[in-house]
Design an enzyme around this catalytic site. Structure first.
Site, PDB file in Angstrom:
ATOM      1  N   SER A 141     -24.965 -40.517 -10.029  1.00  0.00           N
ATOM      2  CA  SER A 141     -24.482 -39.976 -11.373  1.00  0.00           C
ATOM      3  C   SER A 141     -25.591 -40.174 -12.499  1.00  0.00           C
ATOM      4  O   SER A 141     -26.361 -41.289 -12.242  1.00  0.00           O
ATOM      5  CB  SER A 141     -23.195 -40.559 -11.888  1.00  0.00           C
ATOM      6  OG  SER A 141     -22.890 -40.032 -13.025  1.00  0.00           O
ATOM      7  N   TYR A 155     -17.619 -47.845 -12.400  1.00  0.00           N
ATOM      8  CA  TYR A 155     -18.166 -46.484 -11.823  1.00  0.00           C
ATOM      9  C   TYR A 155     -19.691 -46.581 -12.080  1.00  0.00           C
ATOM     10  O   TYR A 155     -20.631 -46.305 -11.261  1.00  0.00           O
ATOM     11  CB  TYR A 155     -17.793 -45.250 -12.515  1.00  0.00           C
ATOM     12  CG  TYR A 155     -18.170 -44.016 -11.836  1.00  0.00           C
ATOM     13  CD1 TYR A 155     -17.778 -43.554 -10.627  1.00  0.00           C
ATOM     14  CD2 TYR A 155     -18.986 -43.224 -12.957  1.00  0.00           C
ATOM     15  CE1 TYR A 155     -18.127 -42.366 -10.237  1.00  0.00           C
ATOM     16  CE2 TYR A 155     -19.511 -42.070 -12.365  1.00  0.00           C
ATOM     17  CZ  TYR A 155     -19.021 -41.534 -11.200  1.00  0.00           C
ATOM     18  OH  TYR A 155     -19.466 -40.236 -10.550  1.00  0.00           O
TER      19      TYR A 155
HETATM   20  P1  NDP Z   1     -13.592 -34.621  -6.427  1.00  0.00           P
HETATM   21  O1  NDP Z   1     -12.560 -35.690  -6.646  1.00  0.00           O
HETATM   22  O2  NDP Z   1     -13.405 -33.418  -7.047  1.00  0.00           O
HETATM   23  O3  NDP Z   1     -13.780 -34.478  -4.800  1.00  0.00           O
HETATM   24  C1  NDP Z   1     -14.096 -35.764  -3.927  1.00  0.00           C
HETATM   25  C2  NDP Z   1     -14.204 -35.178  -2.487  1.00  0.00           C
HETATM   26  O4  NDP Z   1     -14.416 -36.432  -1.759  1.00  0.00           O
HETATM   27  C3  NDP Z   1     -12.905 -34.357  -1.869  1.00  0.00           C
HETATM   28  O5  NDP Z   1     -13.401 -33.748  -0.694  1.00  0.00           O
HETATM   29  C4  NDP Z   1     -12.070 -35.696  -1.549  1.00  0.00           C
HETATM   30  O6  NDP Z   1     -11.222 -35.422  -0.121  1.00  0.00           O
HETATM   31  C5  NDP Z   1     -13.218 -36.306  -0.839  1.00  0.00           C
HETATM   32  N1  NDP Z   1     -12.894 -38.016  -1.025  1.00  0.00           N
HETATM   33  C6  NDP Z   1     -12.468 -38.527  -1.984  1.00  0.00           C
HETATM   34  N2  NDP Z   1     -12.344 -39.941  -1.834  1.00  0.00           N
HETATM   35  C7  NDP Z   1     -12.759 -40.053  -0.458  1.00  0.00           C
HETATM   36  C8  NDP Z   1     -13.085 -41.038   0.295  1.00  0.00           C
HETATM   37  N3  NDP Z   1     -12.663 -42.195  -0.094  1.00  0.00           N
HETATM   38  N4  NDP Z   1     -13.652 -40.868   1.700  1.00  0.00           N
HETATM   39  C9  NDP Z   1     -14.035 -39.672   2.041  1.00  0.00           C
HETATM   40  N5  NDP Z   1     -13.736 -38.644   1.179  1.00  0.00           N
HETATM   41  C10 NDP Z   1     -13.100 -38.849   0.039  1.00  0.00           C
HETATM   42  O7  NDP Z   1     -14.981 -35.068  -6.889  1.00  0.00           O
HETATM   43  P2  NDP Z   1     -16.408 -34.520  -7.139  1.00  0.00           P
HETATM   44  O8  NDP Z   1     -16.795 -33.404  -6.526  1.00  0.00           O
HETATM   45  O9  NDP Z   1     -16.368 -34.477  -8.780  1.00  0.00           O
HETATM   46  O10 NDP Z   1     -17.433 -35.891  -6.843  1.00  0.00           O
HETATM   47  C11 NDP Z   1     -18.422 -35.951  -5.654  1.00  0.00           C
HETATM   48  C12 NDP Z   1     -19.360 -36.870  -6.039  1.00  0.00           C
HETATM   49  O11 NDP Z   1     -20.261 -36.364  -7.136  1.00  0.00           O
HETATM   50  C13 NDP Z   1     -19.078 -38.196  -6.486  1.00  0.00           C
HETATM   51  O12 NDP Z   1     -19.815 -39.100  -5.607  1.00  0.00           O
HETATM   52  C14 NDP Z   1     -19.005 -38.507  -7.616  1.00  0.00           C
HETATM   53  O13 NDP Z   1     -19.146 -39.841  -8.386  1.00  0.00           O
HETATM   54  C15 NDP Z   1     -20.019 -37.613  -8.066  1.00  0.00           C
HETATM   55  N6  NDP Z   1     -20.274 -37.234  -9.630  1.00  0.00           N
HETATM   56  C16 NDP Z   1     -19.432 -36.419  -9.900  1.00  0.00           C
HETATM   57  C17 NDP Z   1     -19.715 -35.933 -11.466  1.00  0.00           C
HETATM   58  C18 NDP Z   1     -18.620 -34.869 -11.992  1.00  0.00           C
HETATM   59  O14 NDP Z   1     -18.700 -34.735 -13.182  1.00  0.00           O
HETATM   60  N7  NDP Z   1     -17.775 -34.316 -11.142  1.00  0.00           N
HETATM   61  C19 NDP Z   1     -20.571 -36.377 -12.157  1.00  0.00           C
HETATM   62  C20 NDP Z   1     -21.724 -37.257 -11.488  1.00  0.00           C
HETATM   63  C21 NDP Z   1     -21.502 -37.584 -10.232  1.00  0.00           C
HETATM   64  P3  NDP Z   1      -9.672 -35.738  -0.172  1.00  0.00           P
HETATM   65  O15 NDP Z   1      -9.103 -34.524  -1.271  1.00  0.00           O
HETATM   66  O16 NDP Z   1      -9.357 -35.239   1.065  1.00  0.00           O
HETATM   67  O17 NDP Z   1      -9.462 -37.144  -0.878  1.00  0.00           O
END
Ligand code: NDP
Length: 246
Positions: A141, A155
């Site tokens: 991030s 985080y």
């Molecule tokens: P979302 O919460 O929108 O999606 C998360 C995804 O990861 C879902 O597919 C979820 O599946 C899965 N997931 C959640 N927890 C777990 C777990 N414990 N083990 C395996 N899978 C899991 O998140 P984002 O798409 O926004 O974020 C994705 C990545 O990008 C993260 O690492 C986040 O920190 C990073 N990020 C995001 C930003 C943003 O602004 N959105 C900015 C900077 C970084 P399920 O529904 O089955 O739990």
């Protein structure tokens, strides 16, 4: 011929948000895809179906990033089912926004277990199978480098950790022709960080482009880093943050 033809990519947390975008983009580039998820079996199956409709293979595996045995099993199942592993995208991640002093030990442990320990475990398991040209890509991030708001202390600490993980590991596996990079998004419109959410306004204000980013803008960078064209990029922290950290 597409740039990832005959390659296999595993995207953790690929059922929604940035991970789903990356999975679909790598498939469009020619790769066969495995995704992991925790609760969203239906959403994961929808991603699989969409990829299969383009002629690529795809599988969804339930594996909580905090569960080391499940993560290792997901890597093994990917190789057993799709035949190899060329690209690991450590995307699964979570945030529990609140002030540091209000954050419980359980919440700290959860964020560390998913965002850091899960990355370590998946990467170690994946490296057993990766050959010359392999790619380890972690979704960090922009707050892993610079911080502009309160409420994300644990985080941002985990995202700083994967930044140094990336730099350190690049020194260990570079000799095998494997690259290790960290893609650092800024505010991207997902369930985790909705553009219509309470926290959106200050995040938009902090960008140079004065808007949220789209998952496709992250997957485009991941696609390039995963490709053979990015063969001389390693140990790098690449921001795709609309200029937040400028
Ligand atoms: P979302 O919460 O929108 O999606 C998360 C995804 O990861 C879902 O597919 C979820 O599946 C899965 N997931 C959640 N927890 C777990 C777990 N414990 N083990 C395996 N899978 C899991 O998140 P984002 O798409 O926004 O974020 C994705 C990545 O990008 C993260 O690492 C986040 O920190 C990073 N990020 C995001 C930003 C943003 O602004 N959105 C900015 C900077 C970084 P399920 O529904 O089955 O739990």
């Amino acid at each position: 011929m597409s740039k990832l033809n005959n390659k296999v990519a595993l995207v953790t947390g690929g059922s929604r948000g940035i991970g789903a975008g990356i999975a679909k983009r790598l498939a469009a580039d020619g790769a066969n895809i495995a995704i992991t998820y925790t609760k969203g079996a239906e959403a994961a199956q929808a991603v699989v179906k969409e990829i299969e409709s383009t002629g690529r293979k795809a599988i969804a595996i339930q594996a909580d990033a905090a569960d080391a045995a499940a993560v290792k099993a997901a890597v093994e199942k990917t190789v057993a089912t799709l035949g190899r592993l060329d690209v690991l995208v450590n995307n699964a991640g979570t945030a529990i926004p609140k002030t540091f002093e209000e954050t419980t030990l359980e919440e700290m442990d959860r964020v560390i277990a998913i965002n850091v320990r899960g990355v370590f475990v998946a990467t170690q398991a994946a490296l057993k199978h990766m050959k010359e040209g392999g790619r380890i890509i972690t979704i960090g991030s922009c707050v892993g480098e610079r911080m502009m708001t309160p409420g994300l202390v644990s985080y941002s600490a985990t995202k700083g950790a994967v930044k140094m993980f990336t730099q350190g590991l690049s020194r260990e596996v570079g000799g095998r022709g494997i690259t290790v990079n960290n893609v650092q998004p800024g505010p991207i419109d997902t369930d985790l960080n909705p553009a219509a959410g309470d926290w959106a306004e200050p995040q938009v204000a902090a960008t140079a482009l004065k808007r949220y980013g789209h998952v496709d803008e992250v997957s485009a960078l991941v696609s390039f880093v995963a490709s053979p064209e990015a063969s001389y990029i390693t140990g790098a922290n690449l921001t795709v943050d609309g200029g937040t950290n400028a």
